[in-house]
Write a protein that holds these residues in place. Structure first.
Motif, PDB file in Angstrom:
ATOM      1  N   SER A  13      15.419  27.472  -6.315  1.00  0.00           N
ATOM      2  CA  SER A  13      14.512  26.380  -6.617  1.00  0.00           C
ATOM      3  C   SER A  13      15.223  25.388  -7.496  1.00  0.00           C
ATOM      4  O   SER A  13      14.882  24.452  -7.101  1.00  0.00           O
ATOM      5  CB  SER A  13      13.325  26.988  -7.298  1.00  0.00           C
ATOM      6  N   ALA A  14      15.914  25.867  -8.510  1.00  0.00           N
ATOM      7  CA  ALA A  14      16.628  24.680  -9.199  1.00  0.00           C
ATOM      8  C   ALA A  14      17.785  23.920  -8.537  1.00  0.00           C
ATOM      9  O   ALA A  14      17.878  22.799  -8.521  1.00  0.00           O
ATOM     10  CB  ALA A  14      17.369  25.590 -10.415  1.00  0.00           C
TER      11      ALA A  14
ATOM     12  N   GLU B 233      15.974  21.687  -6.188  1.00  0.00           N
ATOM     13  CA  GLU B 233      15.373  20.252  -7.095  1.00  0.00           C
ATOM     14  C   GLU B 233      16.733  19.431  -7.148  1.00  0.00           C
ATOM     15  O   GLU B 233      16.173  18.166  -6.779  1.00  0.00           O
ATOM     16  CB  GLU B 233      14.810  20.810  -8.310  1.00  0.00           C
TER      17      GLU B 233
ATOM     18  N   TYR C  13      17.128  17.532  -3.839  1.00  0.00           N
ATOM     19  CA  TYR C  13      16.086  16.607  -3.477  1.00  0.00           C
ATOM     20  C   TYR C  13      16.142  15.556  -4.380  1.00  0.00           C
ATOM     21  O   TYR C  13      15.882  14.343  -3.854  1.00  0.00           O
ATOM     22  CB  TYR C  13      14.581  17.372  -3.787  1.00  0.00           C
ATOM     23  N   ALA C  14      16.515  15.793  -5.612  1.00  0.00           N
ATOM     24  CA  ALA C  14      16.797  14.583  -6.359  1.00  0.00           C
ATOM     25  C   ALA C  14      17.980  13.632  -5.883  1.00  0.00           C
ATOM     26  O   ALA C  14      17.928  12.439  -6.052  1.00  0.00           O
ATOM     27  CB  ALA C  14      17.105  15.067  -7.961  1.00  0.00           C
TER      28      ALA C  14
ATOM     29  N   SER D 266      17.688   9.679  -4.274  1.00  0.00           N
ATOM     30  CA  SER D 266      18.726   8.838  -4.794  1.00  0.00           C
ATOM     31  C   SER D 266      19.566   8.074  -3.739  1.00  0.00           C
ATOM     32  O   SER D 266      20.466   7.481  -4.026  1.00  0.00           O
ATOM     33  CB  SER D 266      19.361   9.047  -5.905  1.00  0.00           C
TER      34      SER D 266
ATOM     35  N   ASP E 215      10.025  24.079  -3.912  1.00  0.00           N
ATOM     36  CA  ASP E 215       9.170  23.091  -3.729  1.00  0.00           C
ATOM     37  C   ASP E 215       8.638  22.459  -2.327  1.00  0.00           C
ATOM     38  O   ASP E 215       9.698  22.018  -1.585  1.00  0.00           O
ATOM     39  CB  ASP E 215       9.769  21.899  -4.431  1.00  0.00           C
TER      40      ASP E 215
ATOM     41  N   GLN F 223       7.612  19.974  -1.173  1.00  0.00           N
ATOM     42  CA  GLN F 223       8.135  18.446  -1.089  1.00  0.00           C
ATOM     43  C   GLN F 223       9.505  18.274  -0.444  1.00  0.00           C
ATOM     44  O   GLN F 223       9.957  17.280   0.021  1.00  0.00           O
ATOM     45  CB  GLN F 223       8.081  17.573  -2.241  1.00  0.00           C
TER      46      GLN F 223
ATOM     47  N   TRP G 262      23.275  15.983 -10.999  1.00  0.00           N
ATOM     48  CA  TRP G 262      22.080  15.076 -10.950  1.00  0.00           C
ATOM     49  C   TRP G 262      22.583  13.653 -10.848  1.00  0.00           C
ATOM     50  O   TRP G 262      23.624  13.326 -11.293  1.00  0.00           O
ATOM     51  CB  TRP G 262      21.383  15.214 -12.305  1.00  0.00           C
ATOM     52  N   PRO G 263      21.666  12.686 -10.194  1.00  0.00           N
ATOM     53  CA  PRO G 263      22.177  11.480  -9.708  1.00  0.00           C
ATOM     54  C   PRO G 263      22.081  10.734 -10.982  1.00  0.00           C
ATOM     55  O   PRO G 263      21.327  10.884 -11.973  1.00  0.00           O
ATOM     56  CB  PRO G 263      20.986  11.259  -8.854  1.00  0.00           C
TER      57      PRO G 263
END
Lengths: 289, 289
Positions: free
Chosen positions: B58-59, B62, B65-66, B70, B100, B102, B272-273
């Motif tokens: 899940s992490a 995410e 997805y992030a 972006s 998620d 989404q 992370w973006p």
């Protein structure tokens, strides 16, 4: 049908579906969004209860899905409205994430694309309606077309004003066709919104959730409240009522929406679909296979 | 990047992505589908580990997805193949359900509709490819067009035979465009399949999952194995390899696919973006709002 533990019954003094339902007297500007109406438990209670009630929700959803697979056209449509940081995304992740993804039709409505702008504002909405047996989830919805457009004067009042009646007629049509519409408006206080935006600026793993426009929109909070009040006044119908959810405490808003979905599914009063084959004949065929 | 507990490292003697990957020597008919290759734990171990690894998955999801939000166009595509009762639906519910909703683009491919039959067999597949940042999940796929059509002679061999090369070219295109393709074939033994079908006939809450055609298909098991072997022989490419998953034990197959997804996401090596705004300026704007 669904299990109600003693605990869950005790912690809600009034059921969520009752205490959160908008009435003719609901005034957005008078609501304290830090409260937890009807729920007497703590954050820890709510988190424990969410896990337990999630299983009830998941079991009911499977039954809805089973009926859909057997030709039942009924469905649920959860309409999620709320300003940035109100917790719509987290609602999908933590509440809709409790059920089988196969039974969910998720749609997110952003700024209309060029193609969408060439159609009636309900065109893209109709394209994303849930199929039979599904839980449809709208992250924003047709209500943006009487909300952001009114707040920012994107179209003249004589254009958006008739939409309230159109939306009511549209939702009546959905309900008549077997879609149970659950409308939810999530509200956070300006202070809580600041805290959440601040967190997105303080943590590099949250930058992607930050949009400079969110701060710009904070300047329009009074206009948004007014526009939401107009939505409640004009579209809080018997067949598709609004629920106003104080969302400063995510653990409360998530539990509350879980309860609203359980309530909706229980109202469908579903049984498992009957076999559309001869069970004994099939047992024999399987034994011979 | 992802947390590896001592426990998970210990229970897999060989990583799932390695032990389950098809090779030139893989022979479907020689595999014991009741085994748990590479995993030395019990059912209880696997269930505990699934919950733990689900958080890792899940992490990572995410973060994917992030990046998608972006503008990163990379994605994952999980192709799930397997006969009835092999556990494709349960895989979606219990593994994809860990992340998620989404971030998931789910598509299920059944018997082609009239409209689908009027197009090339890859048309409906292309329509459902995951967007950037998404995990796409295909419950059945373009492989049905070299599988069921071959088993049941739905089209002549000279029609489906060239499809292997087409599929390889199609998947190469996907990979070149940034989609990491994870192909999974779930296999159950005839005995376990009988048990699962029997359960659907014994329990009224499972009738909806039963299809008389499933028993009919049991008469074609040798042909299906042959067709799957042909798929492995012709489409197990370096850029889109197959994984063959013994699925008599659901707790094993679910854990195994979770590990394959974690492996795929880790190979993307995402950060992370970065902020696409000036963080200090925005902090000031927020403070003033």
């Amino acid at each position: 049908m669904a299990k109600h533990s003693k605990k869950s019954t005790n912690l809600w003094s009034t059921p969520a579906a009752q205490v959160l339902r908008a009435t003719d007297d609901t005034r957005v500007e008078e609501i304290d969004f830090s409260l937890t109406p009807g729920f007497d438990g703590t954050k820890a209670d709510a988190q424990e209860l969410l896990a337990e009630r999630g299983q009830v929700l998941s079991a009911l959803q499977e039954k809805l899905y089973a009926n859909g697979r057997s030709g039942d056209l009924r469905s649920i449509l959860l309409v999620l409205q709320g300003m940035d940081t109100a917790g719509k995304g987290g609602m999908v992740r933590h509440v809709i994430g409790l059920v089988d993804p196969q039974g969910v039709d998720l749609a997110s409505f952003g700024v209309p694309t060029k193609e969408e702008r060439e159609h009636h504002y309900l065109w893209r909405i109709r394209n994303e309606l849930p199929g039979g047996g599904k839980i449809g989830v709208f992250d924003r919805s047709h209500y943006e077309d009487v909300l952001v457009v009114a707040v920012h004067d994107l179209v003249p009042r004589q254009v958006w004003e008739p939409r309230f009646d159109e939306i009511n007629a549209f939702e009546k049509e959905l309900v008549d066709e077997g879609t149970l519409v659950v409308k939810v408006a999530l509200f956070v206080s300006p202070e809580e919104q600041r805290t959440r935006l601040q967190e997105r600026l303080d943590r590099p793993d949250k930058y992607w959730k930050y949009n400079p426009g969110d701060v710009t929109e904070r300047g329009f909070l009074p206009q948004y409240r007014l526009a939401y009040q107009r939505i409640l006044d004009r579209t809080n119908t018997d067949y598709a009522p609004w629920h106003v959810i104080p969302a400063d405490r995510k653990w409360y808003s998530r539990l509350a929406v879980t309860e609203l979905l359980i309530d909706a599914l229980e109202r469908l009063d579903l049984d498992w679909p009957a076999a559309d084959f001869d069970v004994e004949v099939e047992k024999q065929r399987l034994a011979n296979s």
